[in-house]
Design an enzyme around this catalytic site. Structure first.
Site, mmCIF file in Angstrom:
data_model
loop_
_atom_site.group_PDB
_atom_site.id
_atom_site.type_symbol
_atom_site.label_atom_id
_atom_site.label_comp_id
_atom_site.label_asym_id
_atom_site.label_seq_id
_atom_site.Cartn_x
_atom_site.Cartn_y
_atom_site.Cartn_z
ATOM 1 N N GLY A 36 4.953 14.301 3.936
ATOM 2 C CA GLY A 36 3.960 13.214 3.934
ATOM 3 C C GLY A 36 2.716 13.632 4.718
ATOM 4 O O GLY A 36 1.581 13.465 4.248
ATOM 5 N N HIS A 37 2.932 14.202 5.908
ATOM 6 C CA HIS A 37 1.790 14.674 6.702
ATOM 7 C C HIS A 37 1.059 15.807 5.959
ATOM 8 O O HIS A 37 -0.167 15.871 5.973
ATOM 9 C CB HIS A 37 2.263 15.219 8.057
ATOM 10 N N GLY A 147 -1.166 7.521 6.121
ATOM 11 C CA GLY A 147 -0.233 7.350 5.009
ATOM 12 C C GLY A 147 -0.044 5.884 4.671
ATOM 13 O O GLY A 147 -0.025 5.024 5.558
ATOM 14 N N GLN A 153 -0.323 -0.470 9.554
ATOM 15 C CA GLN A 153 -1.115 0.376 10.463
ATOM 16 C C GLN A 153 -2.458 0.770 9.843
ATOM 17 O O GLN A 153 -3.503 0.666 10.474
ATOM 18 C CB GLN A 153 -0.304 1.625 10.820
ATOM 19 N N ARG A 187 11.506 9.807 11.399
ATOM 20 C CA ARG A 187 12.738 9.235 11.960
ATOM 21 C C ARG A 187 13.941 9.441 11.046
ATOM 22 O O ARG A 187 15.069 9.157 11.453
ATOM 23 C CB ARG A 187 12.539 7.738 12.253
HETATM 24 O O1 PAF Z 1 1.272 7.092 12.283
HETATM 25 C C1 PAF Z 1 1.378 7.730 13.340
HETATM 26 O O2 PAF Z 1 1.942 8.835 13.382
HETATM 27 C C2 PAF Z 1 0.828 7.141 14.629
HETATM 28 O O3 PAF Z 1 0.990 5.769 14.668
HETATM 29 C C3 PAF Z 1 -0.646 7.531 14.883
HETATM 30 C C4 PAF Z 1 -1.558 6.961 13.822
HETATM 31 C C5 PAF Z 1 -0.769 9.047 14.905
HETATM 32 C C6 PAF Z 1 -1.085 6.985 16.239
HETATM 33 O O4 PAF Z 1 -0.307 7.499 17.271
#
Ligand code: PAF
Length: 282
Positions: A36-37, A147, A153, A187
Protein backbone atom coordinates in the site's frame (compact mmCIF):
# COMPACT_ATOMS: atom_id res chain seq x y z
CA UNK A 1 18.69 7.87 -1.85
CA UNK A 2 19.59 9.77 1.31
CA UNK A 3 18.25 9.28 4.82
CA UNK A 4 18.26 12.25 7.18
CA UNK A 5 17.23 12.71 10.79
CA UNK A 6 17.29 16.47 11.28
CA UNK A 7 14.97 19.18 9.97
CA UNK A 8 18.01 21.19 8.85
CA UNK A 9 19.35 18.36 6.63
CA UNK A 10 15.85 17.67 5.32
CA UNK A 11 15.19 21.27 4.38
CA UNK A 12 18.64 21.75 2.82
CA UNK A 13 18.02 18.84 0.47
CA UNK A 14 14.42 19.82 -0.32
CA UNK A 15 15.51 23.43 -0.96
CA UNK A 16 18.21 22.22 -3.38
CA UNK A 17 15.67 20.11 -5.28
CA UNK A 18 13.18 22.97 -5.43
CA UNK A 19 15.86 25.42 -6.60
CA UNK A 20 16.20 23.44 -9.84
CA UNK A 21 12.44 23.48 -10.39
CA UNK A 22 11.54 20.10 -8.91
CA UNK A 23 8.06 19.52 -7.48
CA UNK A 24 8.22 17.87 -4.09
CA UNK A 25 6.05 14.83 -3.29
CA UNK A 26 5.70 13.61 0.28
CA UNK A 27 4.53 10.21 1.54
CA UNK A 28 4.05 10.41 5.33
CA UNK A 29 4.32 6.96 6.96
CA UNK A 30 4.90 5.29 10.29
CA UNK A 31 7.19 2.76 8.60
CA UNK A 32 6.48 -0.99 8.42
CA UNK A 33 6.01 -0.33 4.74
CA UNK A 34 3.89 -2.67 2.61
CA UNK A 35 2.55 -2.68 -0.95
CA UNK A 36 0.00 0.00 0.00
CA UNK A 37 2.80 2.42 0.90
CA UNK A 38 4.72 1.37 -2.22
CA UNK A 39 1.70 2.35 -4.33
CA UNK A 40 1.75 5.82 -2.72
CA UNK A 41 5.47 6.10 -3.51
CA UNK A 42 4.77 5.05 -7.11
CA UNK A 43 2.06 7.72 -7.45
CA UNK A 44 4.44 10.32 -6.02
CA UNK A 45 7.17 9.20 -8.45
CA UNK A 46 4.83 9.62 -11.40
CA UNK A 47 3.37 12.97 -10.36
CA UNK A 48 6.30 14.79 -8.73
CA UNK A 49 10.06 15.11 -9.27
CA UNK A 50 11.52 14.62 -5.80
CA UNK A 51 9.94 12.08 -3.45
CA UNK A 52 10.32 12.37 0.31
CA UNK A 53 9.09 9.52 2.53
CA UNK A 54 8.76 10.31 6.22
CA UNK A 55 9.15 7.37 8.60
CA UNK A 56 8.02 8.34 12.08
CA UNK A 57 5.96 6.33 14.58
CA UNK A 58 3.96 9.20 15.99
CA UNK A 59 3.35 8.70 19.73
CA UNK A 60 0.59 11.31 20.00
CA UNK A 61 -1.82 9.35 17.81
CA UNK A 62 -1.72 6.25 20.03
CA UNK A 63 -4.10 6.10 22.98
CA UNK A 64 -3.31 4.51 26.34
CA UNK A 65 -3.38 0.72 25.92
CA UNK A 66 -2.76 0.91 22.16
CA UNK A 67 0.22 -0.70 20.40
CA UNK A 68 2.80 2.16 20.44
CA UNK A 69 5.55 0.18 22.16
CA UNK A 70 5.11 -2.95 20.03
CA UNK A 71 4.40 -1.11 16.74
CA UNK A 72 6.70 -2.71 14.12
CA UNK A 73 9.84 -0.66 13.30
CA UNK A 74 11.72 -2.60 10.57
CA UNK A 75 13.81 0.40 9.47
CA UNK A 76 16.34 -1.46 7.28
CA UNK A 77 13.57 -3.24 5.34
CA UNK A 78 11.70 0.08 5.00
CA UNK A 79 14.79 1.81 3.61
CA UNK A 80 15.28 -1.03 1.11
CA UNK A 81 11.66 -0.63 -0.07
CA UNK A 82 12.15 3.13 -0.42
CA UNK A 83 15.38 2.62 -2.38
CA UNK A 84 13.69 0.06 -4.68
CA UNK A 85 10.74 2.42 -5.12
CA UNK A 86 12.96 5.26 -6.35
CA UNK A 87 12.51 7.49 -3.29
CA UNK A 88 14.91 10.45 -3.22
CA UNK A 89 14.96 11.20 0.49
CA UNK A 90 13.82 9.48 3.68
CA UNK A 91 13.17 11.65 6.73
CA UNK A 92 13.41 9.51 9.88
CA UNK A 93 13.37 11.93 12.82
CA UNK A 94 13.39 10.94 16.47
CA UNK A 95 10.59 11.90 18.85
CA UNK A 96 12.52 14.87 20.31
CA UNK A 97 12.95 16.36 16.84
CA UNK A 98 9.23 16.27 16.12
CA UNK A 99 8.13 17.06 19.69
CA UNK A 100 10.91 19.06 21.37
CA UNK A 101 10.67 19.64 25.12
CA UNK A 102 8.01 22.21 25.90
CA UNK A 103 6.08 21.57 22.67
CA UNK A 104 2.43 22.21 23.60
CA UNK A 105 0.47 23.18 20.48
CA UNK A 106 -1.99 20.76 18.90
CA UNK A 107 -4.26 20.81 15.86
CA UNK A 108 -7.93 19.88 16.25
CA UNK A 109 -10.14 19.24 13.21
CA UNK A 110 -13.55 18.87 14.84
CA UNK A 111 -15.52 18.57 11.58
CA UNK A 112 -14.55 14.94 11.09
CA UNK A 113 -12.75 13.73 14.16
CA UNK A 114 -15.67 13.05 16.52
CA UNK A 115 -17.33 10.01 14.96
CA UNK A 116 -16.18 6.49 13.99
CA UNK A 117 -12.40 6.24 14.63
CA UNK A 118 -12.54 9.47 16.61
CA UNK A 119 -15.20 8.05 18.92
CA UNK A 120 -13.26 4.81 19.47
CA UNK A 121 -9.74 6.28 19.71
CA UNK A 122 -9.78 9.35 21.90
CA UNK A 123 -7.17 11.92 20.88
CA UNK A 124 -6.11 9.88 17.85
CA UNK A 125 -7.03 12.45 15.23
CA UNK A 126 -5.60 15.32 17.25
CA UNK A 127 -2.28 13.43 17.13
CA UNK A 128 -2.63 12.69 13.41
CA UNK A 129 -3.55 16.27 12.44
CA UNK A 130 -0.75 17.68 14.57
CA UNK A 131 1.99 15.43 13.23
CA UNK A 132 0.86 15.76 9.61
CA UNK A 133 0.88 19.56 9.83
CA UNK A 134 4.30 19.43 11.50
CA UNK A 135 5.62 17.11 8.77
CA UNK A 136 4.17 19.37 6.07
CA UNK A 137 5.90 22.38 7.66
CA UNK A 138 9.16 20.44 7.86
CA UNK A 139 9.13 18.93 4.35
CA UNK A 140 7.25 21.77 2.59
CA UNK A 141 5.89 19.43 -0.12
CA UNK A 142 3.77 20.42 -3.12
CA UNK A 143 1.76 17.19 -3.01
CA UNK A 144 1.20 14.65 -0.23
CA UNK A 145 -0.06 11.09 -0.63
CA UNK A 146 -2.38 9.14 1.66
CA UNK A 147 -4.19 5.80 1.38
CA UNK A 148 -7.94 5.43 1.08
CA UNK A 149 -7.62 2.61 3.63
CA UNK A 150 -7.55 5.32 6.34
CA UNK A 151 -10.61 7.01 4.87
CA UNK A 152 -11.46 9.26 7.80
CA UNK A 153 -7.80 10.28 8.17
CA UNK A 154 -7.48 11.46 4.57
CA UNK A 155 -10.77 13.38 4.88
CA UNK A 156 -9.57 15.01 8.09
CA UNK A 157 -6.29 16.02 6.43
CA UNK A 158 -8.19 17.50 3.50
CA UNK A 159 -10.30 19.55 5.95
CA UNK A 160 -7.22 20.68 7.87
CA UNK A 161 -5.38 21.77 4.73
CA UNK A 162 -8.44 23.70 3.53
CA UNK A 163 -9.29 25.29 6.89
CA UNK A 164 -5.69 26.34 7.64
CA UNK A 165 -4.78 27.33 4.06
CA UNK A 166 -1.92 24.86 3.96
CA UNK A 167 -0.45 25.03 0.43
CA UNK A 168 -0.22 21.26 -0.09
CA UNK A 169 -2.27 19.26 -2.59
CA UNK A 170 -3.68 16.05 -1.08
CA UNK A 171 -3.90 12.87 -3.14
CA UNK A 172 -5.78 9.80 -1.95
CA UNK A 173 -4.70 6.49 -3.51
CA UNK A 174 -6.80 3.30 -3.63
CA UNK A 175 -6.56 0.66 -0.91
CA UNK A 176 -4.30 -2.23 -1.87
CA UNK A 177 -5.72 -5.67 -1.00
CA UNK A 178 -4.45 -9.23 -0.78
CA UNK A 179 -5.99 -11.47 -3.51
CA UNK A 180 -8.55 -12.70 -0.92
CA UNK A 181 -9.70 -9.15 -0.16
CA UNK A 182 -7.82 -8.37 3.09
CA UNK A 183 -6.80 -4.71 3.04
CA UNK A 184 -3.05 -4.30 3.54
CA UNK A 185 -2.14 -2.86 6.92
CA UNK A 186 1.05 -2.72 8.95
CA UNK A 187 -0.98 -4.33 11.73
CA UNK A 188 -1.83 -7.49 9.70
CA UNK A 189 1.45 -9.03 10.91
CA UNK A 190 -0.11 -9.32 14.39
CA UNK A 191 -2.79 -11.74 13.07
CA UNK A 192 -2.49 -15.51 13.60
CA UNK A 193 -3.54 -17.70 10.65
CA UNK A 194 -6.98 -18.25 12.19
CA UNK A 195 -7.42 -14.54 12.94
CA UNK A 196 -6.37 -13.66 9.42
CA UNK A 197 -9.12 -15.97 8.08
CA UNK A 198 -11.66 -14.34 10.40
CA UNK A 199 -10.50 -10.87 9.32
CA UNK A 200 -11.69 -11.57 5.77
CA UNK A 201 -15.25 -10.93 6.95
CA UNK A 202 -14.49 -7.19 7.06
CA UNK A 203 -13.95 -6.85 3.31
CA UNK A 204 -16.74 -9.37 2.65
CA UNK A 205 -19.17 -7.24 4.67
CA UNK A 206 -18.13 -4.13 2.74
CA UNK A 207 -18.68 -5.94 -0.57
CA UNK A 208 -22.16 -6.99 0.55
CA UNK A 209 -22.96 -3.42 1.61
CA UNK A 210 -21.74 -2.19 -1.77
CA UNK A 211 -23.75 -4.79 -3.70
CA UNK A 212 -26.99 -4.11 -1.80
CA UNK A 213 -26.72 -0.38 -2.58
CA UNK A 214 -25.60 -0.73 -6.21
CA UNK A 215 -26.60 -4.05 -7.87
CA UNK A 216 -29.76 -4.41 -5.74
CA UNK A 217 -30.37 -0.63 -5.61
CA UNK A 218 -31.62 -0.85 -2.01
CA UNK A 219 -31.35 1.76 0.72
CA UNK A 220 -28.15 2.08 2.79
CA UNK A 221 -30.14 1.10 5.90
CA UNK A 222 -30.82 -2.30 4.29
CA UNK A 223 -27.21 -2.59 3.18
CA UNK A 224 -26.05 -1.97 6.72
CA UNK A 225 -28.47 -4.62 7.98
CA UNK A 226 -27.01 -7.13 5.49
CA UNK A 227 -23.50 -6.28 6.68
CA UNK A 228 -24.49 -6.78 10.32
CA UNK A 229 -26.14 -10.13 9.53
CA UNK A 230 -22.93 -11.43 7.96
CA UNK A 231 -20.84 -10.12 10.85
CA UNK A 232 -23.18 -11.78 13.36
CA UNK A 233 -21.95 -15.16 12.04
CA UNK A 234 -18.46 -14.25 13.26
CA UNK A 235 -18.67 -13.66 17.01
CA UNK A 236 -14.86 -13.86 17.17
CA UNK A 237 -14.77 -10.55 15.26
CA UNK A 238 -15.58 -7.84 17.80
CA UNK A 239 -17.27 -5.09 15.85
CA UNK A 240 -16.74 -1.41 16.72
CA UNK A 241 -18.86 -0.12 13.85
CA UNK A 242 -20.18 -1.00 10.40
CA UNK A 243 -21.89 1.97 8.76
CA UNK A 244 -22.78 3.50 5.46
CA UNK A 245 -22.04 7.20 5.43
CA UNK A 246 -21.96 10.21 3.17
CA UNK A 247 -18.47 10.04 1.62
CA UNK A 248 -17.88 13.76 2.12
CA UNK A 249 -19.27 14.37 5.60
CA UNK A 250 -19.17 10.87 7.17
CA UNK A 251 -22.72 11.43 8.41
CA UNK A 252 -24.48 8.05 8.50
CA UNK A 253 -27.17 7.74 5.81
CA UNK A 254 -30.34 5.66 5.70
CA UNK A 255 -31.34 6.94 2.28
CA UNK A 256 -28.90 6.89 -0.65
CA UNK A 257 -26.82 9.94 -1.56
CA UNK A 258 -24.64 9.98 -4.72
CA UNK A 259 -21.28 9.42 -2.99
CA UNK A 260 -21.27 7.05 -0.03
CA UNK A 261 -18.69 5.01 1.82
CA UNK A 262 -19.13 1.81 3.79
CA UNK A 263 -16.80 1.84 6.80
CA UNK A 264 -15.99 -0.91 9.24
CA UNK A 265 -13.77 -1.34 12.29
CA UNK A 266 -13.36 -4.44 14.42
CA UNK A 267 -11.00 -6.20 16.74
CA UNK A 268 -9.78 -9.63 15.66
CA UNK A 269 -7.97 -11.15 18.62
CA UNK A 270 -6.03 -8.21 19.99
CA UNK A 271 -5.63 -6.53 16.59
CA UNK A 272 -7.89 -3.65 15.62
CA UNK A 273 -8.55 -3.47 11.88
CA UNK A 274 -10.34 -0.89 9.74
CA UNK A 275 -11.48 -0.99 6.13
CA UNK A 276 -13.86 0.87 3.81
CA UNK A 277 -15.35 0.82 0.33
CA UNK A 278 -16.67 3.69 -1.75
CA UNK A 279 -20.22 3.35 -3.06
CA UNK A 280 -21.27 5.50 -5.97
CA UNK A 281 -24.90 5.43 -7.03
CA UNK A 282 -24.78 7.57 -10.14
O1 PAF B 1 -1.33 6.78 8.17
C1 PAF B 1 -0.31 6.83 8.86
O2 PAF B 1 0.62 6.02 8.71
C2 PAF B 1 -0.18 7.90 9.93
O3 PAF B 1 -1.40 8.15 10.54
C3 PAF B 1 0.46 9.20 9.41
C4 PAF B 1 -0.41 9.86 8.36
C5 PAF B 1 1.82 8.89 8.82
C6 PAF B 1 0.64 10.18 10.57
O4 PAF B 1 1.46 9.65 11.56
Amino acid sequence: MNTVQTIQELQDRVRTARSVGKRIGCVPTMGALHAGHVSLIEAARVETDFVVVTVFVNPTQFGPGEDLSKYPRPLEADLAKCRDGGVDLVFNPDVATVYPAGDATFVEVPSCSQSLEGAHREGHFRGVATVVLKLFNMVLPDVAYFGQKDYQQQLLIRHMVKDLNVPVEIRTCPTIREPDGLALSSRNIYLSDAERRSALVLSQALKIGHAVCTAQKKAPAEARQAMLELLANHPEVKLDYAVIADANTLAEVDVAVPEMVALIAARVGTTRLIDNMLISTH
